[in-house]
Write a protein that holds these residues in place. Structure first.
Motif, PDB file in Angstrom:
ATOM      1  N   LEU A  39       0.806  -1.468   0.029  1.00  0.00           N
ATOM      2  CA  LEU A  39      -0.027   0.154  -0.051  1.00  0.00           C
ATOM      3  C   LEU A  39       0.811   1.164  -0.028  1.00  0.00           C
ATOM      4  O   LEU A  39       1.814   1.330   0.867  1.00  0.00           O
ATOM      5  CB  LEU A  39      -0.783  -0.084   1.254  1.00  0.00           C
ATOM      6  N   THR A  40       0.571   2.204  -1.167  1.00  0.00           N
ATOM      7  CA  THR A  40       1.303   3.350  -0.795  1.00  0.00           C
ATOM      8  C   THR A  40       0.297   4.479  -1.012  1.00  0.00           C
ATOM      9  O   THR A  40      -0.743   4.592  -1.394  1.00  0.00           O
ATOM     10  CB  THR A  40       2.166   3.586  -2.216  1.00  0.00           C
ATOM     11  N   ALA A  41       0.717   5.624  -0.100  1.00  0.00           N
ATOM     12  CA  ALA A  41       0.049   6.675   0.009  1.00  0.00           C
ATOM     13  C   ALA A  41       0.734   8.068   0.223  1.00  0.00           C
ATOM     14  O   ALA A  41       1.967   8.012   0.796  1.00  0.00           O
ATOM     15  CB  ALA A  41      -1.159   6.656   1.115  1.00  0.00           C
ATOM     16  N   LYS A  42       0.188   9.251  -0.127  1.00  0.00           N
ATOM     17  CA  LYS A  42       0.779  10.378   0.163  1.00  0.00           C
ATOM     18  C   LYS A  42       0.292  11.228   1.531  1.00  0.00           C
ATOM     19  O   LYS A  42      -1.349  11.024   1.666  1.00  0.00           O
ATOM     20  CB  LYS A  42       0.637  11.485  -1.041  1.00  0.00           C
ATOM     21  N   ALA A  43       1.066  11.748   2.489  1.00  0.00           N
ATOM     22  CA  ALA A  43       0.393  12.273   3.324  1.00  0.00           C
ATOM     23  C   ALA A  43       0.545  13.953   3.271  1.00  0.00           C
ATOM     24  O   ALA A  43       1.684  14.526   2.779  1.00  0.00           O
ATOM     25  CB  ALA A  43       1.070  11.774   4.702  1.00  0.00           C
ATOM     26  N   TYR A  44      -0.292  14.694   3.833  1.00  0.00           N
ATOM     27  CA  TYR A  44      -0.076  16.159   4.073  1.00  0.00           C
ATOM     28  C   TYR A  44       1.114  16.426   4.825  1.00  0.00           C
ATOM     29  O   TYR A  44       1.530  15.760   5.595  1.00  0.00           O
ATOM     30  CB  TYR A  44      -1.535  16.803   4.712  1.00  0.00           C
ATOM     31  N   ASN A  45       1.874  17.284   4.363  1.00  0.00           N
ATOM     32  CA  ASN A  45       3.004  17.822   4.951  1.00  0.00           C
ATOM     33  C   ASN A  45       4.409  17.012   4.713  1.00  0.00           C
ATOM     34  O   ASN A  45       5.469  17.456   5.438  1.00  0.00           O
ATOM     35  CB  ASN A  45       3.006  18.030   6.570  1.00  0.00           C
ATOM     36  N   TYR A  46       4.166  16.054   4.018  1.00  0.00           N
ATOM     37  CA  TYR A  46       5.410  15.283   3.711  1.00  0.00           C
ATOM     38  C   TYR A  46       5.735  14.861   2.247  1.00  0.00           C
ATOM     39  O   TYR A  46       4.750  14.638   1.595  1.00  0.00           O
ATOM     40  CB  TYR A  46       5.290  13.852   4.427  1.00  0.00           C
ATOM     41  N   ASP A  47       6.866  14.938   1.897  1.00  0.00           N
ATOM     42  CA  ASP A  47       7.220  14.490   0.437  1.00  0.00           C
ATOM     43  C   ASP A  47       7.339  13.127   0.135  1.00  0.00           C
ATOM     44  O   ASP A  47       7.172  12.656  -0.999  1.00  0.00           O
ATOM     45  CB  ASP A  47       8.489  15.663   0.078  1.00  0.00           C
ATOM     46  N   GLU A  48       7.787  12.603   1.168  1.00  0.00           N
ATOM     47  CA  GLU A  48       7.988  11.081   1.258  1.00  0.00           C
ATOM     48  C   GLU A  48       6.677  10.188   0.983  1.00  0.00           C
ATOM     49  O   GLU A  48       5.695  10.737   1.490  1.00  0.00           O
ATOM     50  CB  GLU A  48       8.593  10.375   2.330  1.00  0.00           C
ATOM     51  N   LEU A  49       6.748   9.331   0.295  1.00  0.00           N
ATOM     52  CA  LEU A  49       5.588   8.462   0.057  1.00  0.00           C
ATOM     53  C   LEU A  49       5.628   7.238   0.935  1.00  0.00           C
ATOM     54  O   LEU A  49       6.870   6.572   1.339  1.00  0.00           O
ATOM     55  CB  LEU A  49       5.722   7.676  -1.547  1.00  0.00           C
ATOM     56  N   ILE A  50       4.543   7.148   1.597  1.00  0.00           N
ATOM     57  CA  ILE A  50       4.102   6.062   2.729  1.00  0.00           C
ATOM     58  C   ILE A  50       3.932   4.685   1.970  1.00  0.00           C
ATOM     59  O   ILE A  50       3.311   4.619   0.908  1.00  0.00           O
ATOM     60  CB  ILE A  50       3.065   6.615   3.419  1.00  0.00           C
ATOM     61  N   ALA A  51       4.812   3.741   2.557  1.00  0.00           N
ATOM     62  CA  ALA A  51       4.974   2.416   1.924  1.00  0.00           C
ATOM     63  C   ALA A  51       4.603   1.609   2.854  1.00  0.00           C
ATOM     64  O   ALA A  51       5.513   1.507   3.880  1.00  0.00           O
ATOM     65  CB  ALA A  51       5.923   2.094   1.234  1.00  0.00           C
ATOM     66  N   ILE A  52       3.476   0.749   2.743  1.00  0.00           N
ATOM     67  CA  ILE A  52       3.207  -0.214   3.667  1.00  0.00           C
ATOM     68  C   ILE A  52       3.045  -1.784   3.421  1.00  0.00           C
ATOM     69  O   ILE A  52       2.344  -2.010   2.357  1.00  0.00           O
ATOM     70  CB  ILE A  52       1.814   0.142   4.429  1.00  0.00           C
ATOM     71  N   GLY A  53       3.920  -2.587   3.563  1.00  0.00           N
ATOM     72  CA  GLY A  53       3.561  -3.887   3.210  1.00  0.00           C
ATOM     73  C   GLY A  53       2.618  -4.517   4.283  1.00  0.00           C
ATOM     74  O   GLY A  53       2.813  -4.814   5.439  1.00  0.00           O
ATOM     75  N   VAL A  54       1.569  -5.071   3.640  1.00  0.00           N
ATOM     76  CA  VAL A  54       0.516  -5.945   4.310  1.00  0.00           C
ATOM     77  C   VAL A  54       0.584  -7.502   3.773  1.00  0.00           C
ATOM     78  O   VAL A  54       0.545  -7.870   2.719  1.00  0.00           O
ATOM     79  CB  VAL A  54      -0.632  -5.280   4.032  1.00  0.00           C
ATOM     80  N   THR A  55       0.752  -8.271   4.987  1.00  0.00           N
ATOM     81  CA  THR A  55       1.005  -9.571   4.623  1.00  0.00           C
ATOM     82  C   THR A  55      -0.333 -10.370   5.089  1.00  0.00           C
ATOM     83  O   THR A  55      -0.926  -9.902   6.190  1.00  0.00           O
ATOM     84  CB  THR A  55       2.226 -10.447   5.345  1.00  0.00           C
ATOM     85  N   THR A  56      -0.882 -11.244   4.148  1.00  0.00           N
ATOM     86  CA  THR A  56      -2.129 -11.889   4.759  1.00  0.00           C
ATOM     87  C   THR A  56      -1.991 -13.384   5.179  1.00  0.00           C
ATOM     88  O   THR A  56      -2.915 -14.294   5.524  1.00  0.00           O
ATOM     89  CB  THR A  56      -3.058 -11.951   3.529  1.00  0.00           C
ATOM     90  N   ALA A  57      -0.912 -13.757   5.287  1.00  0.00           N
ATOM     91  CA  ALA A  57      -0.375 -15.058   5.832  1.00  0.00           C
ATOM     92  C   ALA A  57       0.042 -15.088   7.175  1.00  0.00           C
ATOM     93  O   ALA A  57       0.516 -14.058   7.740  1.00  0.00           O
ATOM     94  CB  ALA A  57       0.654 -15.832   4.953  1.00  0.00           C
TER      95      ALA A  57
END
Length: 110
Positions: A92-110
């Motif tokens: 999952l990637t997303a942009k947050a207010y006030n930040y230039d960096e992209l938030i990247a979140i790994g989500v595992t279903t196992a």
């Protein structure tokens, strides 16, 4: 820029400790990503993807996860994207207010 958000750093299901056994503090976009990951886990949506073979149902669950992430007031609406890396891992990637960096979140279903 001043730091806006603080949290304890979690690795796996445990609090991360430094070399003197004090909790490690994380901040800003890392804290936001961690909060979103925990919201996804607590919602049970990731678990619903386990073993689901129907592309229609998988797409629906992924859309629900995107909407859940966009409910965080720190996320810019319309910037959440989920990519299937493997059948058991999503990014999952997303942009947050006030930040230039992209938030990247790994989500595992196992």
């Amino acid at each position: 820029m001043d730091k806006l958000y603080f949290d304890l750093l979690i690795n796996g299901n445990d609090i991360t400790l430094d070399n003197v056994n004090e909790p490690v503090i994380t901040c800003d976009f890392i804290s936001i990503g961690q909060d979103i990951k925990h919201a996804i886990i607590e919602s049970g949506l990731a678990i619903k993807l386990i073993g689901e073979r129907s592309p229609l149902i998988r797409t629906d669950i992924i859309n629900q996860i995107e909407l859940l992430a966009e409910q965080d007031r720190r996320i810019i609406p319309g910037t959440v994207n989920i990519a299937e890396e493997t059948t058991e891992r999503y990014l999952l990637t997303a942009k947050a207010y006030n930040y230039d960096e992209l938030i990247a979140i790994g989500v595992t279903t196992a």
